[in-house]
Design a protein around this motif. Structure first.
Motif, PDB file in Angstrom:
ATOM      1  N   UNK B 283       0.860  -1.191   0.000  1.00 27.02           N
ATOM      2  CA  UNK B 283       0.000   0.000   0.000  1.00 27.02           C
ATOM      3  C   UNK B 283       0.892   1.235   0.000  1.00 27.02           C
ATOM      4  N   UNK B 284       0.427   2.301  -0.669  1.00 27.18           N
ATOM      5  CA  UNK B 284       1.269   3.496  -0.755  1.00 27.18           C
ATOM      6  C   UNK B 284       1.432   4.137   0.623  1.00 27.18           C
ATOM      7  N   UNK B 285       0.332   4.345   1.293  1.00 26.90           N
ATOM      8  CA  UNK B 285       0.377   4.948   2.624  1.00 26.90           C
ATOM      9  C   UNK B 285      -0.450   4.085   3.586  1.00 26.90           C
ATOM     10  N   UNK B 286       0.130   3.826   4.753  1.00 21.50           N
ATOM     11  CA  UNK B 286      -0.560   2.984   5.737  1.00 21.50           C
ATOM     12  C   UNK B 286      -0.805   3.770   7.023  1.00 21.50           C
ATOM     13  N   UNK B 287      -2.067   3.751   7.473  1.00 17.83           N
ATOM     14  CA  UNK B 287      -2.423   4.316   8.768  1.00 17.83           C
ATOM     15  C   UNK B 287      -2.843   3.148   9.662  1.00 17.83           C
ATOM     16  N   UNK B 288      -2.325   3.090  10.869  1.00 19.16           N
ATOM     17  CA  UNK B 288      -2.733   2.022  11.785  1.00 19.16           C
ATOM     18  C   UNK B 288      -3.279   2.639  13.062  1.00 19.16           C
ATOM     19  N   UNK B 289      -4.406   2.113  13.510  1.00 14.27           N
ATOM     20  CA  UNK B 289      -4.986   2.540  14.786  1.00 14.27           C
ATOM     21  C   UNK B 289      -5.097   1.290  15.654  1.00 14.27           C
TER      22      UNK B 289
END
Lengths: 259, 326
Positions: B283-289
């Motif tokens: 994935x180009x950009x990964x956000x994790x919560x």
């Protein structure tokens, strides 16, 4: 109901894949091999069909090196009746077309009502062999199947298959090739008596000359490489939800430019 | 005669975006090889699509229509496409690694006596040889693939190749074809197509994904986020969430699910097993919560938020709504 199940042995999904120094392939030392998870669904479904019709046979067909016999024995321990192991250096690491040619040649000598393949193998991820096998045998393919109902006369099958964002229900004459998708069933474990019995079940070994075919590679796979290492980015800890949300959403727009 | 031929897939009366990605890539390859770019269209009512394809650099649009081609069928479509390839003799055939592409490409290739360089994420030429780069082991490594015969057939992963407008005059060529109905095939009894406009995971630009941390099947918060992004976003799930029965198997991202390549992947309550990280690592950009500051997903995330997703996601949705409304 006679089923033929094409089975592949693949590295366990836990495996940390490493590419060898010259990029010609992966490092195979210490890899634990398992049955391709999609092929396990196939074995289970074939066993259920045999149980439902209270008659028939489940034959495991597999192409690959000597170690493969462990995977065949595991399927036999689940309840399959016998195995056919094509073991020939010419095809042990074949491309999907050559693999389909080899399977087709072997399948031509096995009496069956239906052929199962996993919809893809989780090692090379080509997702081609099932459809190619069907074409080479001149029979229908039903890919990505999540439900199977064979008619009482064993002449036709109704399958549900995954399509983009939805489902398709198709009816096909038998024999056909079905490729298994997650959701089809919950594969059983091999029982201890099953494992004992499996040791005595026949596994026939074959070479290409036994099958009367020769093959020519269609694909070459070279220059293996590792993905660029992904670095951990910014980590936000101990912030109020609304503050962190505001910060990250704005960063997604102005820094990362993805929204 | 076209040097490069693309198969343009139609869904719900529209050409798929992935076909324009193929056209843009095919144009570059055709130019490098010094030849024409053709596009194959199969099915009913095709002529109106020619102009769309010409905009992305297609010289000739070949159409095949037959009563049996009203609904997609692997055998009949493969016959039609193989016929078109035999008629026009391209050196390279490009298709998309979509749900339909995965079904159609190998059957067509087998009719032509070839294999498919499947699921490529980039292409280059070495002389006249097409080299496709493709992920293996769900993205745990990559390799290059080339064909040793002709035509060279490849499928491209959707949403990875850039689209580039390159208008051509665009001519239309109807190819005569009749289906060989003596070949046994299936009949479609029921088609439950999702016409909501939501894209498949493998084609989505944005994926909002939930894992064990969701604690149950209520994905309202994530669905709300996806709907703020609109039709380019869809919902994914980890294996834990699928095995718990919270989401359907077709939502699963990972080695025994789908390998995805969105521009933005938002992982909510996903710890990040090796199988999951392989499936979404491109994935180009990964956000994790995630609540657990030690979760492996944070080693891959560009933006790692340590916190309770049930408190963070609602705030995230508010901010997204505000910023996307601007």
């Amino acid at each position: 109901m006679k089923s033929l199940v094409c089975l592949k042995q693949v590295p366990d999904t836990e495996t940390q894949i490493k590419v060898n120094a010259d990029g010609s392939g992966i490092v195979t030392d210490g890899i634990k091999y398992v049955i391709n998870p999609y092929d396990e669904f196939s074995v289970e479904e074939a066993l259920r069909l045999k149980e439902k019709f209270k008659a028939g046979e489940v034959v495991i067909l597999s192409v690959g090196p000597d170690r493969l016999v462990e995977a065949i024995r595991t399927a036999l321990a689940m309840g399959a009746d016998r195995g056919v192991h094509v073991c020939d250096d010419a095809v042990n690491n074949a491309d999907p077309f050559v693999m389909a040619q080899t399977l087709a040649a072997a399948a031509a000598n096995i009496d069956c009502d239906i052929i199962f393949c996993g919809h893809r193998a989780i090692d090379d991820d080509f997702a081609e062999t099932g459809a190619m096998l069907a074409e080479l045998l001149k029979i229908p393919q039903i890919t990505l199947v999540t439900k199977i109902e064979v008619s009482a006369d064993k002449k036709s099958v109704i399958c549900e298959r995954d399509i983009e964002g939805g489902k398709e229900t198709v009816e096909s004459p038998l024999p056909c090739v079905v490729t298994s998708q997650k959701g089809l069933n919950e594969p059983r474990y091999a029982s201890l008596p099953g494992i004992m019995k499996a040791k005595k079940k026949p596994v026939e070994k074959k070479t290409l000359s036994d099958l009367g075919i020769s093959t020519e590679a269609k694909l070459a796979t070279t220059n293996f490489s590792m993905p660029a290492a992904r670095q951990a980015g910014k980590k936000y800890e101990g912030m109020e939800p609304q503050d962190v949300a505001k910060t990250v959403v704005q960063a997604l727009r102005s820094e990362a430019k993805v929204i | 005669m076209s040097k490069v031929l693309i198969y343009a897939e139609i869904k719900a009366g529209k050409i798929k975006k992935s076909a324009f990605e193929l056209a843009s890539e095919g144009r570059k390859l055709a130019d490098a090889l010094g030849g024409d770019l053709g596009a194959a269209l199969i099915g009913p009512g095709l002529e109106s699509f020619a102009a769309d394809l010409a905009k992305y650099g297609v010289d000739t649009v070949y159409t095949i229509e037959a009563p049996e081609l009203e609904t997609y069928n692997s055998e009949y479509f493969a016959q039609a496409l193989a016929h078109l390839v035999n008629e026009t003799k391209p050196e390279i055939v490009l298709m998309s690694h979509t749900m339909q592409g995965k079904d159609l490409a190998p059957r067509t290739a087998a009719k032509l006596g070839m294999a498919v360089m499947a699921d490529c994420i980039s292409f280059r030429l070495e002389g006249t040889t097409l080299i496709g780069k493709r992920p293996m082991y769900a993205g745990k490594c990559f390799a290059e693939c080339s064909a040793t015969g002709s035509p060279q057939i490849a499928t491209a992963r959707p949403n990875v190749l850039e689209t580039a407008e390159n208008p051509k005059a665009g001519s239309l060529s109807k190819i005569a074809f009749s289906v060989d109905t003596s070949r046994s095939t299936y009949v479609t009894k029921d088609l439950n197509l999702d016409t909501s406009g939501k894209v498949d995971l493998t084609e989505a630009e944005i994926i909002v994904s939930g894992g064990r941390g969701m604690g149950g099947s209520d994905y309202t918060l994530l669905e709300e986020m996806a709907s703020i992004f609109g039709s380019r976003a869809t919902i994914g799930a980890s294996r834990a969430a699928v095995d718990a029965g919270w989401r359907k198997h077709s939502d699963q991202v990972g080695q025994t699910g789908k390998t995805v390549t969105p521009n933005l992947y938002i992982a909510c309550g996903i710890s990040g097993s090796i199988q999951h990280l392989a499936g979404m690592g491109s994935s180009k950009v990964i956000v994790a919560i995630n609540k657990d500051t030690e979760a492996p997903i944070f080693t891959k995330a560009d933006f790692g938020i340590v916190g309770d997703l049930f408190k963070v996601v609602p705030e995230f949705n508010k901010e997204l709504k505000a910023i996307l409304a601007e």
